[in-house]
Design a protein around this motif. Structure first.
Motif, PDB file in Angstrom:
ATOM      1  N   LYS A  16       0.832  -1.209   0.000  1.00  0.00           N
ATOM      2  CA  LYS A  16       0.000   0.000   0.000  1.00  0.00           C
ATOM      3  C   LYS A  16       0.871   1.265   0.000  1.00  0.00           C
ATOM      4  O   LYS A  16       0.611   2.207  -0.735  1.00  0.00           O
ATOM      5  CB  LYS A  16      -0.916  -0.027   1.217  1.00  0.00           C
ATOM      6  CG  LYS A  16      -1.936   1.089   1.257  1.00  0.00           C
ATOM      7  CD  LYS A  16      -2.838   0.950   2.470  1.00  0.00           C
ATOM      8  CE  LYS A  16      -2.282   1.808   3.500  1.00  0.00           C
ATOM      9  NZ  LYS A  16      -2.565   2.191   4.697  1.00  0.00           N
ATOM     10  N   ASP A  17       1.904   1.280   0.832  1.00  0.00           N
ATOM     11  CA  ASP A  17       2.737   2.476   1.004  1.00  0.00           C
ATOM     12  C   ASP A  17       4.212   2.266   0.674  1.00  0.00           C
ATOM     13  O   ASP A  17       5.005   3.196   0.813  1.00  0.00           O
ATOM     14  CB  ASP A  17       2.656   2.966   2.458  1.00  0.00           C
ATOM     15  CG  ASP A  17       1.235   3.276   2.877  1.00  0.00           C
ATOM     16  OD1 ASP A  17       0.571   4.051   2.172  1.00  0.00           O
ATOM     17  OD2 ASP A  17       0.786   2.735   3.900  1.00  0.00           O
ATOM     18  N   ILE A  18       4.585   1.052   0.313  1.00  0.00           N
ATOM     19  CA  ILE A  18       5.993   0.742   0.036  1.00  0.00           C
ATOM     20  C   ILE A  18       6.116  -0.125  -1.207  1.00  0.00           C
ATOM     21  O   ILE A  18       5.144  -0.715  -1.667  1.00  0.00           O
ATOM     22  CB  ILE A  18       6.662  -0.004   1.212  1.00  0.00           C
ATOM     23  CG1 ILE A  18       5.915  -1.308   1.501  1.00  0.00           C
ATOM     24  CG2 ILE A  18       6.783   0.872   2.437  1.00  0.00           C
ATOM     25  CD1 ILE A  18       6.734  -2.336   2.228  1.00  0.00           C
ATOM     26  N   VAL A  19       7.343  -0.198  -1.707  1.00  0.00           N
ATOM     27  CA  VAL A  19       7.694  -1.119  -2.784  1.00  0.00           C
ATOM     28  C   VAL A  19       8.947  -1.860  -2.334  1.00  0.00           C
ATOM     29  O   VAL A  19       9.895  -1.241  -1.831  1.00  0.00           O
ATOM     30  CB  VAL A  19       7.964  -0.366  -4.110  1.00  0.00           C
ATOM     31  CG1 VAL A  19       8.550  -1.301  -5.162  1.00  0.00           C
ATOM     32  CG2 VAL A  19       6.691   0.293  -4.619  1.00  0.00           C
ATOM     33  N   LEU A  20       8.931  -3.177  -2.494  1.00  0.00           N
ATOM     34  CA  LEU A  20      10.133  -3.982  -2.295  1.00  0.00           C
ATOM     35  C   LEU A  20      10.719  -4.216  -3.686  1.00  0.00           C
ATOM     36  O   LEU A  20       9.999  -4.611  -4.606  1.00  0.00           O
ATOM     37  CB  LEU A  20       9.814  -5.319  -1.642  1.00  0.00           C
ATOM     38  CG  LEU A  20       9.111  -5.298  -0.296  1.00  0.00           C
ATOM     39  CD1 LEU A  20       8.981  -6.721   0.252  1.00  0.00           C
ATOM     40  CD2 LEU A  20       9.830  -4.419   0.704  1.00  0.00           C
ATOM     41  N   ARG A  21      11.998  -3.940  -3.829  1.00  0.00           N
ATOM     42  CA  ARG A  21      12.666  -4.120  -5.118  1.00  0.00           C
ATOM     43  C   ARG A  21      14.107  -4.525  -4.881  1.00  0.00           C
ATOM     44  O   ARG A  21      14.610  -4.489  -3.755  1.00  0.00           O
ATOM     45  CB  ARG A  21      12.585  -2.838  -5.947  1.00  0.00           C
ATOM     46  CG  ARG A  21      13.305  -1.660  -5.304  1.00  0.00           C
ATOM     47  CD  ARG A  21      13.676  -0.613  -6.328  1.00  0.00           C
ATOM     48  NE  ARG A  21      14.193   0.598  -5.742  1.00  0.00           N
ATOM     49  CZ  ARG A  21      15.438   0.760  -5.260  1.00  0.00           C
ATOM     50  NH1 ARG A  21      16.296  -0.227  -5.276  1.00  0.00           N
ATOM     51  NH2 ARG A  21      15.807   1.933  -4.749  1.00  0.00           N
ATOM     52  N   ARG A  22      14.779  -4.882  -5.945  1.00  0.00           N
ATOM     53  CA  ARG A  22      16.194  -5.232  -5.859  1.00  0.00           C
ATOM     54  C   ARG A  22      17.028  -3.980  -5.549  1.00  0.00           C
ATOM     55  O   ARG A  22      16.676  -2.881  -5.959  1.00  0.00           O
ATOM     56  CB  ARG A  22      16.687  -5.848  -7.167  1.00  0.00           C
ATOM     57  CG  ARG A  22      15.937  -7.082  -7.573  1.00  0.00           C
ATOM     58  CD  ARG A  22      16.253  -8.251  -6.647  1.00  0.00           C
ATOM     59  NE  ARG A  22      15.478  -9.407  -7.073  1.00  0.00           N
ATOM     60  CZ  ARG A  22      14.692 -10.102  -6.280  1.00  0.00           C
ATOM     61  NH1 ARG A  22      14.569  -9.779  -5.017  1.00  0.00           N
ATOM     62  NH2 ARG A  22      14.035 -11.137  -6.721  1.00  0.00           N
ATOM     63  N   PHE A  23      18.123  -4.201  -4.852  1.00  0.00           N
ATOM     64  CA  PHE A  23      19.045  -3.110  -4.560  1.00  0.00           C
ATOM     65  C   PHE A  23      19.848  -2.739  -5.795  1.00  0.00           C
ATOM     66  O   PHE A  23      20.135  -3.582  -6.645  1.00  0.00           O
ATOM     67  CB  PHE A  23      20.033  -3.532  -3.466  1.00  0.00           C
ATOM     68  CG  PHE A  23      19.508  -3.386  -2.082  1.00  0.00           C
ATOM     69  CD1 PHE A  23      19.594  -2.182  -1.408  1.00  0.00           C
ATOM     70  CD2 PHE A  23      18.916  -4.469  -1.434  1.00  0.00           C
ATOM     71  CE1 PHE A  23      19.109  -2.041  -0.125  1.00  0.00           C
ATOM     72  CE2 PHE A  23      18.432  -4.345  -0.144  1.00  0.00           C
ATOM     73  CZ  PHE A  23      18.529  -3.124   0.510  1.00  0.00           C
ATOM     74  N   THR A  24      20.235  -1.463  -5.870  1.00  0.00           N
ATOM     75  CA  THR A  24      21.197  -0.984  -6.858  1.00  0.00           C
ATOM     76  C   THR A  24      22.294  -0.252  -6.094  1.00  0.00           C
ATOM     77  O   THR A  24      22.098   0.159  -4.937  1.00  0.00           O
ATOM     78  CB  THR A  24      20.560  -0.015  -7.873  1.00  0.00           C
ATOM     79  OG1 THR A  24      20.229   1.212  -7.198  1.00  0.00           O
ATOM     80  CG2 THR A  24      19.310  -0.624  -8.509  1.00  0.00           C
ATOM     81  N   LEU A  25      23.422  -0.047  -6.724  1.00  0.00           N
ATOM     82  CA  LEU A  25      24.505   0.689  -6.076  1.00  0.00           C
ATOM     83  C   LEU A  25      24.089   2.129  -5.782  1.00  0.00           C
ATOM     84  O   LEU A  25      24.615   2.752  -4.866  1.00  0.00           O
ATOM     85  CB  LEU A  25      25.762   0.648  -6.936  1.00  0.00           C
ATOM     86  CG  LEU A  25      27.086   0.647  -6.200  1.00  0.00           C
ATOM     87  CD1 LEU A  25      27.111  -0.298  -5.010  1.00  0.00           C
ATOM     88  CD2 LEU A  25      28.223   0.346  -7.139  1.00  0.00           C
ATOM     89  N   GLY A  26      23.103   2.626  -6.517  1.00  0.00           N
ATOM     90  CA  GLY A  26      22.577   3.968  -6.270  1.00  0.00           C
ATOM     91  C   GLY A  26      21.911   4.107  -4.903  1.00  0.00           C
ATOM     92  O   GLY A  26      21.669   5.220  -4.438  1.00  0.00           O
TER      93      GLY A  26
END
Length: 184
Positions: A16-26
């Motif tokens: 609802k309020d977040i997204v889980l995603r893969r990490f990037t170096l950024g």
């Protein structure tokens, strides 16, 4: 089941309020921001990061290209505010998890959403039977998060965690796939 392969099919999970995603170096600056905070790392097995170079090195070794690890992000800004990972024990068809959240975001329900997304992925997509989690008795907020996600306190494991050179007790929570899902 090849869990690593299966998890690569789920690089992004939306709450609802977040997204889980893969990490990037950024994400290194954001990760350093919370990983260098002694209050955030107080109950974790690792010490606060001293320099951003430490964060970058750890991210390269553990976070990047790791399908078991997710960045917790805010959808409107893509700011990384924490991490959550899934730790599968294939032989027994269950998983545990670990998580960390930047202090300014505590108490807002973000971690509850992140954990519920991981539990949903584990049960509905990966076909796991059980999810379990642990927390220090001195950190009851983590227990409340697990309870909100339908996990049940199962007991205390004495001196089962080595945290910064000291053995500590842990409280264990569990949820099995047949337990009713909580209303969040």
């Amino acid at each position: 089941m090849d869990y690593e392969f299966e998890l690569r099919n789920y690089p992004r999970l939306e709450g609802k309020d977040i997204v889980l995603r893969r990490f990037t170096l950024g994400d290194a600056g954001d990760v350093f921001e919370y990983a260098s905070d002694p209050e955030v790392t107080e109950h974790l097995t690792w010490a606060p990061h001293g320099h951003i170079e430490d964060t970058i090195s750890i991210m390269k070794k553990l976070f990047l290209n790791n399908p078991y690890m997710y960045a917790i992000t805010l959808p409107e800004s893509d700011k990384c505010i924490g991490s959550i990972d899934i730790r599968i024990v294939e032989k027994h068809n269950y998983a545990s998890f670990g998580f960390c959240l930047a202090r300014p975001y505590w108490g807002r329900g973000y971690m509850t959403q992140a954990l519920e997304l991981i539990i949903e992925l584990s049960f509905q997509k990966l076909g796991l039977h059980r999810m379990e989690g642990y927390h220090s008795p001195e950190n009851p907020a983590v227990g409340r998060i697990m309870e909100k996600c339908g996990m049940v306190r199962e007991g205390l494991t004495r001196q089962s965690a080595l945290v910064k050179g000291e053995y500590r007790d842990e409280i264990i929570y569990g949820r099995v796939v047949t337990d009713p899902a909580p209303v969040i």
